[in-house]
Design a protein around this motif. Structure first.
Motif, short mmCIF file in Angstrom:
data_model
loop_
_atom_site.label_atom_id
_atom_site.label_comp_id
_atom_site.label_asym_id
_atom_site.label_seq_id
_atom_site.Cartn_x
_atom_site.Cartn_y
_atom_site.Cartn_z
N THR A 73 0.83 -1.21 0.00
CA THR A 73 0.00 0.00 0.00
C THR A 73 0.87 1.26 0.00
O THR A 73 2.00 1.23 0.46
N ILE A 74 0.31 2.33 -0.55
CA ILE A 74 0.94 3.65 -0.42
C ILE A 74 0.53 4.17 0.96
O ILE A 74 -0.61 3.97 1.38
N SER A 75 1.44 4.78 1.69
CA SER A 75 1.11 5.25 3.05
C SER A 75 0.08 6.38 3.00
O SER A 75 -0.04 7.09 2.00
N GLU A 97 15.85 5.80 2.42
CA GLU A 97 14.46 5.38 2.62
C GLU A 97 14.40 3.85 2.48
O GLU A 97 14.91 3.30 1.52
N ILE A 98 13.76 3.20 3.45
CA ILE A 98 13.57 1.74 3.36
C ILE A 98 12.11 1.48 3.01
O ILE A 98 11.20 1.86 3.78
N GLY A 99 11.87 0.84 1.86
CA GLY A 99 10.51 0.58 1.40
C GLY A 99 10.08 1.61 0.37
O GLY A 99 9.28 2.50 0.65
N GLY A 101 8.29 1.20 -2.36
CA GLY A 101 6.91 1.03 -2.79
C GLY A 101 6.68 1.70 -4.13
O GLY A 101 7.45 1.51 -5.08
N CYS A 102 5.64 2.51 -4.21
CA CYS A 102 5.33 3.19 -5.48
C CYS A 102 6.15 4.46 -5.67
O CYS A 102 6.05 5.11 -6.70
N GLY A 103 6.93 4.84 -4.67
CA GLY A 103 7.80 6.00 -4.83
C GLY A 103 7.19 7.33 -4.41
O GLY A 103 7.80 8.37 -4.61
N TYR A 104 6.01 7.29 -3.80
CA TYR A 104 5.37 8.55 -3.43
C TYR A 104 6.19 9.29 -2.36
O TYR A 104 6.51 10.48 -2.50
N SER A 118 16.91 4.83 -1.97
CA SER A 118 15.73 4.10 -1.51
C SER A 118 15.83 2.62 -1.88
O SER A 118 16.23 2.27 -2.98
N VAL A 119 15.45 1.76 -0.92
CA VAL A 119 15.57 0.31 -1.10
C VAL A 119 14.18 -0.34 -1.11
O VAL A 119 13.35 -0.03 -0.26
N GLU A 120 13.96 -1.25 -2.05
CA GLU A 120 12.70 -2.01 -2.11
C GLU A 120 13.02 -3.49 -2.30
O GLU A 120 13.87 -3.85 -3.10
N THR A 124 8.91 -6.76 -8.45
CA THR A 124 7.94 -6.18 -9.40
C THR A 124 7.72 -4.69 -9.10
O THR A 124 7.67 -3.86 -10.02
N LEU A 125 7.58 -4.37 -7.82
CA LEU A 125 7.40 -2.96 -7.44
C LEU A 125 8.64 -2.14 -7.78
O LEU A 125 8.55 -1.02 -8.29
N PHE A 126 9.79 -2.72 -7.45
CA PHE A 126 11.06 -2.03 -7.72
C PHE A 126 11.17 -1.70 -9.21
O PHE A 126 11.44 -0.56 -9.59
N GLY A 146 16.81 -4.49 -2.93
CA GLY A 146 17.59 -5.15 -1.89
C GLY A 146 16.78 -5.31 -0.62
O GLY A 146 15.58 -5.04 -0.59
N ASP A 147 17.46 -5.76 0.43
CA ASP A 147 16.82 -5.97 1.72
C ASP A 147 17.13 -4.79 2.63
O ASP A 147 18.28 -4.59 3.03
N GLY A 148 16.09 -4.04 2.95
CA GLY A 148 16.24 -2.84 3.75
C GLY A 148 16.82 -3.06 5.14
O GLY A 148 17.36 -2.11 5.74
N VAL A 163 12.11 4.70 7.60
CA VAL A 163 11.64 3.35 7.31
C VAL A 163 10.13 3.43 7.13
O VAL A 163 9.42 3.98 7.98
N THR A 164 9.62 2.90 6.00
CA THR A 164 8.19 3.06 5.70
C THR A 164 7.44 1.73 5.75
O THR A 164 6.42 1.56 5.09
N ALA A 165 7.96 0.78 6.55
CA ALA A 165 7.25 -0.47 6.82
C ALA A 165 7.49 -0.79 8.30
O ALA A 165 8.51 -0.36 8.87
N GLY A 166 6.55 -1.53 8.91
CA GLY A 166 6.63 -1.80 10.35
C GLY A 166 7.69 -2.86 10.65
O GLY A 166 7.62 -3.98 10.15
#
Ligand code: SAH
Length: 227
Positions: A73-75, A97-99, A101-104, A118-120, A124-126, A146-148, A163-166
């Motif tokens: 999801t986009i935050s 930036e870790i995650g 995503g869609c780059g927003y 930024s790392v994803e 497919t998303l990357f 890569g792995d954030g 970091v944009t993921a829990g």
């Protein structure tokens, strides 16, 4: 594959972004530069536009988390604005930036005048975001598949880390890659919601730490995904 940016980003969407900015201001976002960045980035272009596009466009400027493909999801705009504000960015800083995503969030950071790495982990998303961001004019970010959890040692140290993921815990590699004086924002927790942790590195081993409330993120997963 993507939509025509100039025709898509018309008057209607500019009006919607102005209203979103007013909403974010009333929710407590104060930094004018952050609000100007949100007002500039065309959020409606970032969604998974292969499915349910018309329905999503209606919601692009409401304060919601929405699908971007690959189960991610986009935050919420508020979350993006909040984390960006708390980073206390200065023009020219290096931000990890870790995650992606869609780059927003990446685009919002670029609008703040910083250099983004930024790392994803989702291939497919990357692949999609690596084409999409330059397509809409955001060419300066260094995007890495890569792995954030490991950060980007080859580009460290960073002034700021977002970091944009829990995450279940604060990864040591990220702490090491933060400059002394640098700030990291990371949501911690494995349940339905996470606590937003703000930390500032005071010395190579010393940190100030604050908890800034509850937010909801998708999980920070271990290792790269091949698809
Ligand atoms: N900043 C993004 C938020 C996307 S959601 C945006 O503005 O859209 C979080 C993203 O983190 C997802 O794309 C997910 O695939 C990614 N992610 C999860 N675990 C990761 C990890 N270990 N390394 C890198 N990215 C990760």
């Amino acid at each position: 594959m993507f939509y025509d940016v100039s025709r898509e980003d018309e008057y209607l969407f500019k009006g919607k972004r102005k209203r979103l900015v007013e909403q974010l201001r009333s929710k407590g976002i104060k930094n004018d530069q952050v609000l100007a960045a949100i007002e500039k980035v065309p959020r409606h272009l970032f969604f998974d536009n292969t499915t349910a596009r018309p329905a999503l466009l209606d919601h692009a400027y409401s304060d919601k988390a929405l699908p971007i493909g690959a189960g991610q999801t986009i935050s919420h705009p508020y979350t993006v604005a909040f984390q960006t504000e708390q980073l206390e960015l200065r023009s020219g800083e290096k931000v990890l930036e870790i995650g992606t995503g869609c780059g927003y969030q990446t685009a919002v950071l670029i609008e703040m005048g910083v250099k983004v790495y930024s790392v994803e982990r989702q291939k497919t998303l990357f692949d999609k975001t690596k084409i999409f961001l330059p397509h809409i004019g955001y060419t300066s970010a260094k995007l890495v598949y890569g792995d954030g959890y490991k950060g980007l040692p080859q580009f460290a140290p960073f002034d700021k880390i977002i970091v944009t993921a829990g995450a279940p815990y604060i990864p040591n590699d990220l702490l090491e890659q933060l400059k002394v004086g640098g700030i990291m924002l990371i949501p911690i927790g494995e349940g339905v919601s996470q606590e937003m942790i703000w930390l500032k590195k005071n010395s190579s081993t010393g940190f100030d730490k604050k908890t800034l409330g509850s937010f909801k993120f998708v999980p920070l997963l271990q290792n790269k995904s091949g698809s």
